[in-house]
Design an enzyme around this catalytic site. Structure first.
Site, PDB file in Angstrom:
ATOM      1  N   ASP A  20       0.872  -1.158   0.000  1.00 27.06           N
ATOM      2  CA  ASP A  20       0.000   0.000   0.000  1.00 27.06           C
ATOM      3  C   ASP A  20       0.923   1.226   0.000  1.00 27.06           C
ATOM      4  O   ASP A  20       2.123   1.095   0.244  1.00 27.06           O
ATOM      5  CB  ASP A  20      -0.879  -0.042   1.256  1.00 27.06           C
ATOM      6  CG  ASP A  20      -1.736   1.200   1.422  1.00 27.06           C
ATOM      7  OD1 ASP A  20      -2.443   1.566   0.464  1.00 27.06           O
ATOM      8  OD2 ASP A  20      -1.693   1.814   2.506  1.00 27.06           O
ATOM      9  N   LEU A  21       0.374   2.410  -0.252  1.00 21.17           N
ATOM     10  CA  LEU A  21       1.195   3.615  -0.277  1.00 21.17           C
ATOM     11  C   LEU A  21       1.164   4.382   1.044  1.00 21.17           C
ATOM     12  O   LEU A  21       2.108   4.347   1.814  1.00 21.17           O
ATOM     13  CB  LEU A  21       0.754   4.529  -1.431  1.00 21.17           C
ATOM     14  CG  LEU A  21       0.992   3.970  -2.841  1.00 21.17           C
ATOM     15  CD1 LEU A  21       0.442   4.911  -3.893  1.00 21.17           C
ATOM     16  CD2 LEU A  21       2.474   3.705  -3.069  1.00 21.17           C
ATOM     17  N   ASP A  22       0.059   5.073   1.302  1.00 18.81           N
ATOM     18  CA  ASP A  22      -0.023   5.957   2.461  1.00 18.81           C
ATOM     19  C   ASP A  22       0.114   5.199   3.778  1.00 18.81           C
ATOM     20  O   ASP A  22      -0.570   4.198   3.998  1.00 18.81           O
ATOM     21  CB  ASP A  22      -1.353   6.711   2.459  1.00 18.81           C
ATOM     22  CG  ASP A  22      -1.494   7.633   1.258  1.00 18.81           C
ATOM     23  OD1 ASP A  22      -0.521   8.357   0.958  1.00 18.81           O
ATOM     24  OD2 ASP A  22      -2.563   7.635   0.627  1.00 18.81           O
ATOM     25  N   TRP A  73      -3.094  11.341   3.979  1.00 16.16           N
ATOM     26  CA  TRP A  73      -3.099  10.543   2.763  1.00 16.16           C
ATOM     27  C   TRP A  73      -2.657  11.426   1.606  1.00 16.16           C
ATOM     28  O   TRP A  73      -2.879  12.649   1.620  1.00 16.16           O
ATOM     29  CB  TRP A  73      -4.499   9.992   2.492  1.00 16.16           C
ATOM     30  CG  TRP A  73      -4.944   9.001   3.505  1.00 16.16           C
ATOM     31  CD1 TRP A  73      -4.530   7.701   3.622  1.00 16.16           C
ATOM     32  CD2 TRP A  73      -5.889   9.211   4.551  1.00 16.16           C
ATOM     33  NE1 TRP A  73      -5.159   7.093   4.676  1.00 16.16           N
ATOM     34  CE2 TRP A  73      -6.008   8.006   5.268  1.00 16.16           C
ATOM     35  CE3 TRP A  73      -6.655  10.307   4.960  1.00 16.16           C
ATOM     36  CZ2 TRP A  73      -6.843   7.862   6.360  1.00 16.16           C
ATOM     37  CZ3 TRP A  73      -7.483  10.165   6.049  1.00 16.16           C
ATOM     38  CH2 TRP A  73      -7.570   8.957   6.734  1.00 16.16           C
ATOM     39  N   SER A  99      -3.223   0.534  -4.101  1.00 17.00           N
ATOM     40  CA  SER A  99      -3.640   1.704  -3.329  1.00 17.00           C
ATOM     41  C   SER A  99      -5.036   2.138  -3.733  1.00 17.00           C
ATOM     42  O   SER A  99      -5.359   2.187  -4.919  1.00 17.00           O
ATOM     43  CB  SER A  99      -2.662   2.861  -3.553  1.00 17.00           C
ATOM     44  OG  SER A  99      -3.136   4.041  -2.948  1.00 17.00           O
ATOM     45  N   ARG A 100      -5.838   2.512  -2.743  1.00 13.67           N
ATOM     46  CA  ARG A 100      -7.204   2.996  -2.951  1.00 13.67           C
ATOM     47  C   ARG A 100      -7.274   4.504  -3.188  1.00 13.67           C
ATOM     48  O   ARG A 100      -8.360   5.059  -3.183  1.00 13.67           O
ATOM     49  CB  ARG A 100      -8.049   2.718  -1.707  1.00 13.67           C
ATOM     50  CG  ARG A 100      -8.361   1.302  -1.411  1.00 13.67           C
ATOM     51  CD  ARG A 100      -9.215   1.267  -0.135  1.00 13.67           C
ATOM     52  NE  ARG A 100      -9.451  -0.065   0.327  1.00 13.67           N
ATOM     53  CZ  ARG A 100     -10.660  -0.619   0.381  1.00 13.67           C
ATOM     54  NH1 ARG A 100     -11.722   0.041   0.034  1.00 13.67           N
ATOM     55  NH2 ARG A 100     -10.799  -1.854   0.816  1.00 13.67           N
ATOM     56  N   LYS A 155      -9.639  -3.749  -2.251  1.00 19.85           N
ATOM     57  CA  LYS A 155      -8.437  -4.568  -2.431  1.00 19.85           C
ATOM     58  C   LYS A 155      -8.775  -5.873  -3.142  1.00 19.85           C
ATOM     59  O   LYS A 155      -7.916  -6.458  -3.792  1.00 19.85           O
ATOM     60  CB  LYS A 155      -7.752  -4.850  -1.091  1.00 19.85           C
ATOM     61  CG  LYS A 155      -7.199  -3.612  -0.423  1.00 19.85           C
ATOM     62  CD  LYS A 155      -6.133  -2.919  -1.249  1.00 19.85           C
ATOM     63  CE  LYS A 155      -5.678  -1.670  -0.526  1.00 19.85           C
ATOM     64  NZ  LYS A 155      -4.639  -0.954  -1.216  1.00 19.85           N
ATOM     65  N   ASP A 177      -1.481  -0.634   6.110  1.00 18.16           N
ATOM     66  CA  ASP A 177      -1.741  -0.100   7.442  1.00 18.16           C
ATOM     67  C   ASP A 177      -3.203  -0.182   7.863  1.00 18.16           C
ATOM     68  O   ASP A 177      -3.512   0.007   9.029  1.00 18.16           O
ATOM     69  CB  ASP A 177      -1.290   1.376   7.521  1.00 18.16           C
ATOM     70  CG  ASP A 177      -2.120   2.268   6.626  1.00 18.16           C
ATOM     71  OD1 ASP A 177      -2.129   2.039   5.408  1.00 18.16           O
ATOM     72  OD2 ASP A 177      -2.784   3.193   7.146  1.00 18.16           O
TER      73      ASP A 177
END
Length: 159
Positions: free
Chosen positions: A13-15, A25, A72-73, A103, A126
């Site tokens: 994931d990114l953030d 975010w 990532s969302r 996801k 996270d």
């Protein structure tokens, strides 16, 4: 009994997992983004930076022959891609699923693109809702608290 896991794809994931986007975010930042004095900043001078151990871990994973992906969302996929480019991280990832969706969809697309089974994927995120969704598919999920650390990876695989 010691269980040896075999992964072919490691997904981030990114953030709050791959990077700290100034405590928010990335879709809460203010473009345009720029790189000044080695720092990636948004228009309000929020500093976006990968967690300290991410660059070395990405290199180690690639050297071990594992494919890397992002799931990532974010509601601002282009901003995320721009930040990945400015941070010099995008080149490490063979697959990107960066768009607002579940996801479940991200991992279905990764499975289709790679040919890997869910059980061959390792995912760091996270958010518990993402961990639960991907976990129900059979993806091995690791909950990241307070940013990625090498010990999370080392607990899953030996490089």
């Amino acid at each position: 009994m010691i269980s040896i896991r075999t992964y072919k794809l490691v997904v981030f994931d990114l953030d709050f997992t791959l990077w700290d986007a100034g405590g928010v975010w990335c879709d809460c930042l203010q473009p345009p983004f720029s790189k000044r004095d080695g720092r990636v900043l948004d228009a309000a001078k929020a500093w976006v930076r990968p967690y300290e151990e991410i660059p070395e871990c990405l290199l180690d994973l690639a050297a071990a022959g594992l494919d890397l992906a992002i799931a990532s969302r974010t509601t601002q996929p282009q901003w995320a891609r721009t930040l990945l480019d400015l941070l010099g991280l995008r080149e490490h990832f063979a697959y990107e699923e960066i768009y607002p969706s579940s996801k479940v969809r991200h991992f279905a697309e990764l499975k289709a693109a790679t040919g890997y089974q869910y059980g061959e994927m390792l995912f760091f995120d996270d958010e518990m809702r993402n961990i639960e969704e991907a976990g129900e598919l059979g993806v091995r999920c690791v909950h990241v608290r307070n940013g990625f650390r090498r010990e999370l990876l080392d607990a899953e695989i030996s490089l």
